[in-house]
Design an enzyme around this catalytic site. Sequence first.
Site, PDB file in Angstrom:
ATOM      1  N   SER A 270     106.028  -8.124 100.285  1.00 51.85           N
ATOM      2  CA  SER A 270     106.267  -8.569  98.904  1.00 51.85           C
ATOM      3  C   SER A 270     107.119  -7.553  98.165  1.00 51.85           C
ATOM      4  O   SER A 270     107.111  -6.365  98.481  1.00 51.85           O
ATOM      5  CB  SER A 270     104.943  -8.713  98.160  1.00 51.85           C
ATOM      6  OG  SER A 270     104.463  -7.442  97.746  1.00 51.85           O
ATOM      7  N   ASP A 271     107.863  -8.014  97.169  1.00 53.70           N
ATOM      8  CA  ASP A 271     108.489  -7.060  96.252  1.00 53.70           C
ATOM      9  C   ASP A 271     107.355  -6.305  95.547  1.00 53.70           C
ATOM     10  O   ASP A 271     106.211  -6.745  95.524  1.00 53.70           O
ATOM     11  CB  ASP A 271     109.400  -7.780  95.242  1.00 53.70           C
ATOM     12  CG  ASP A 271     110.461  -6.835  94.685  1.00 53.70           C
ATOM     13  OD1 ASP A 271     110.286  -5.597  94.763  1.00 53.70           O
ATOM     14  OD2 ASP A 271     111.480  -7.321  94.146  1.00 53.70           O
ATOM     15  N   CYS A 272     107.705  -5.137  94.983  1.00 50.38           N
ATOM     16  CA  CYS A 272     106.645  -4.225  94.573  1.00 50.38           C
ATOM     17  C   CYS A 272     105.937  -4.718  93.316  1.00 50.38           C
ATOM     18  O   CYS A 272     106.542  -4.816  92.251  1.00 50.38           O
ATOM     19  CB  CYS A 272     107.220  -2.825  94.435  1.00 50.38           C
ATOM     20  SG  CYS A 272     107.895  -2.322  96.025  1.00 50.38           S
ATOM     21  N   ALA A 274     104.679  -7.770  93.256  1.00 49.91           N
ATOM     22  CA  ALA A 274     104.814  -9.228  93.202  1.00 49.91           C
ATOM     23  C   ALA A 274     103.518  -9.959  93.558  1.00 49.91           C
ATOM     24  O   ALA A 274     103.258 -11.047  93.046  1.00 49.91           O
ATOM     25  CB  ALA A 274     105.948  -9.690  94.118  1.00 49.91           C
TER      26      ALA A 274
END
Length: 726
Positions: A270-272, A274
């Site tokens: 995941s994006d940080c 997210a």
Amino acid sequence: MLAACVFLSPRAPVLASLGSWRDPDAPLGVRVEDLLQRLTLAEKVEQLSAARDAVGAIPRLGIPAFQGWNECLHGVWDLFSDANRPPTVFPAPIALAAAFDADLLHRVAGAIGDETRAKANIYLAKENKVRMLNCFAPNINIARDPRWGRGHETYGEDPFLTGRMATAFVRGLQGNDSTYIKVAATCKHFAAYSLEAAEGFTRQTFDAHVNERDMHASYGPAFKACIQEARVESVMCSYNSVNGKPACASPELLQGTLRGVYGFQGVIVSDCGAVDSIFHLHEYTNSSAEGHAAALLAGTDAACVSFQELPEAVRRGLIVEADIDAALQRYLAARFRLGVFDPPERLPWAKMGPGDVGSNQNEDLALEAARKGIVLLKNRHAALPLDAGRLRRVVLVGPHANASEHMLGNYYGRPARVVTPLQAFQEALGPEHVGYQRGAFLEGWGGDGEMDGAAFDCRDSDACIIFLGLSALGVSDYHPPLYNEHGEYALWSPHDEAEGYDRVSLRLPGMQEGLLQHLARLTDTPLVLVLVHGSAVDVAWAEASPRVGAILSAFYPGQMGGQAIADIILGKEAPSGRLPVTFYYRNYTDQISAAEMDMVRWPGRTHRYVKVPVIYPFGHGLSYTEWRYSGLQATPRRHPGAASSAQSYNVSVMLTNAGDREAEEVVLLVLTCRPAQRASAEERAAFDLPGRSLRGFQRIALRPGESKLVRFELGGADFAEVLVQR
Ligand SMILES: *[C@@H]1O[C@H](CO)[C@@H](O)[C@H](O)[C@H]1NC(C)=O
Ligand SMILES: *[C@@H]1O[C@H](CO)[C@@H](O)[C@H](O)[C@H]1NC(C)=O
Ligand SMILES: *[C@@H]1O[C@H](CO)[C@@H](O)[C@H](O)[C@H]1NC(C)=O
Ligand SMILES: *[C@@H]1O[C@H](CO)[C@@H](O)[C@H](O)[C@H]1NC(C)=O
Ligand SMILES: *[C@@H]1O[C@H](CO)[C@@H](O)[C@H](O)[C@H]1NC(C)=O
């Protein structure tokens, strides 16, 4: 101690007590299974955290802490310390794209991979921690809108170019060893991420409405290339929602498209933040544990920064431990491929160390890349190159005339040195022949005392070179105080193109255009405009003005940028870059919402669909020599047994250097498709044909008078990505 003993004598009895996950000769699947069954639930969850710091050491098993989050966008970004030698900072990705040179990017990414591996070796020896090896790069989103604050992190607006560049970067970073991955790349951000903060939307909650046509023809192809051609280890799911579901909680995107259609078998990270934002910001679930469960079940394997709610999700019956195991199998397999559980001496990069970071060789490569990424936009009456031998005095003017960290874009480590434009011209011509006047600030409205000073100085010189542009300073360890006490980006202005922020206008910020007009009005000195920027800026006035002899776009050219600019302006090197984005007029942004995801709807997005006049089209780029194209041919290719043999062509064109100097030319193969004459109105309506589709590019070097037959092959896939049904 125990682990060291195992490393040195893999056949010793102690190995049996540790089990086969330690056996470098055991099959990967067996090793992963064996390690997995030794872990407790809490340990498994911690292993799924992709954190900035190295986490999850399990001393009981001799497993060192592991850092799952590093950045290598255009050079390794050492989050913790630059003490281990400063890294090389290559040009920003938008400049690397402007070079239209996949081989160059492959070499650049190879060098970044070497520097990253070398730093990992240093950390391992010093701290017994596995750091650096998971890079959150490349950023392969399509630069959909020129206002987007992260357009400069990408390879521009074209899906084909982005796919070729992504493939070159991933292959370079991951290396070509048959057993081990040098550094794991992450193609990001899936999917349709390209808005930071605009018109009341933010990247954390924006719901991108994406139709199938655009997913297939614009937003998807580069990810497909990453997976199918480059075999990327990891793909990052994005902050935004797509069609009503947060990307990291969307089974349609992750199971359906990524794993199903594209066949991805690697790690989805995941994006940080997210995964947390599924509940906290998207309010897509009723609790944080449900948000984490939704992410895991949708296909997110690892969470940046942490999957901390998973044990709670198991307790509440939202998931079962086997769901966690399936994700961890993929994440552990990637770590095995990085070789971190094997005796270090088995890895081809075992001997890399400080000498491989920031080497002279990599600095030369940064210079080569910067030169090739510079685009000559205008050159009236061959205003450039300047004749260094006859220059009495030049004056460098403008907020970027002595730029240092502004040359670096964003996401960069601290390089050993940055060559500023002023330093490069002083070096080339001698300091006594080079004047310097800032003239105006990058942003904001100052008095015009500085402008008059610049005009006065320019009047007395042979050439006046004006450095204008934007700033991308945002996330970087080079500039920690950018954030205020509330954690907000403190230096932001509506003209910055920075992470978390979009521009509101395509104009040059502050008084910059005023400075240029002031110099044009008050002097007769030849003027050269150099742009230091990422995304498109409106330079219509400069393009039209007979007083501005030449315009160069240097983008964010990296640590050697100043020298590259001087080399081009003084004719040591001929320019050869081409624009990877369209330069729109400023009124374009009045006609289209920054939130419009439809590529086709009027006025249309990117060179493929735009329907309004533009200042410079995608692919624009001039040279110092004269190039001649002749004899364009398209010959159908025969595929025995292939059904669509009519849709395969060999295309060739003769390229001649008809000028008087050696140079390189980027040849673009662009398709324009029209409905067949006999097509019915209904058939015509079934397609949204792009106006132009890039399907090939080659960089060719020729001496004066030399010719070369440039060949391309067009296959069924080239047409499949162009001829997309509505
Ligand atoms: C891998 O890359 C290196 C460095 O570019 C090269 O020397 C080597 O031949 C390549 N090996 C394979 C198997 O392609
Ligand atoms: C959240 O709770 C409400 C009220 O109990 C329920 O109607 C809704 O379906 C729940 N939403 C989700 C995503 O579970
Ligand atoms: C130009 O920038 C360099 C590097 O930041 C700095 O050392 C130098 O003093 C600057 N020169 C002028 C004239 O401002
Ligand atoms: C936008 O500006 C360009 C250049 O001035 C002009 O050609 C075009 O007609 C304008 N478009 C609109 C919709 O005003
Ligand atoms: C097409 O090009 C390939 C290699 O570039 C060549 O082998 C083939 O003979 C060409 N076919 C035709 C019909 O020109």
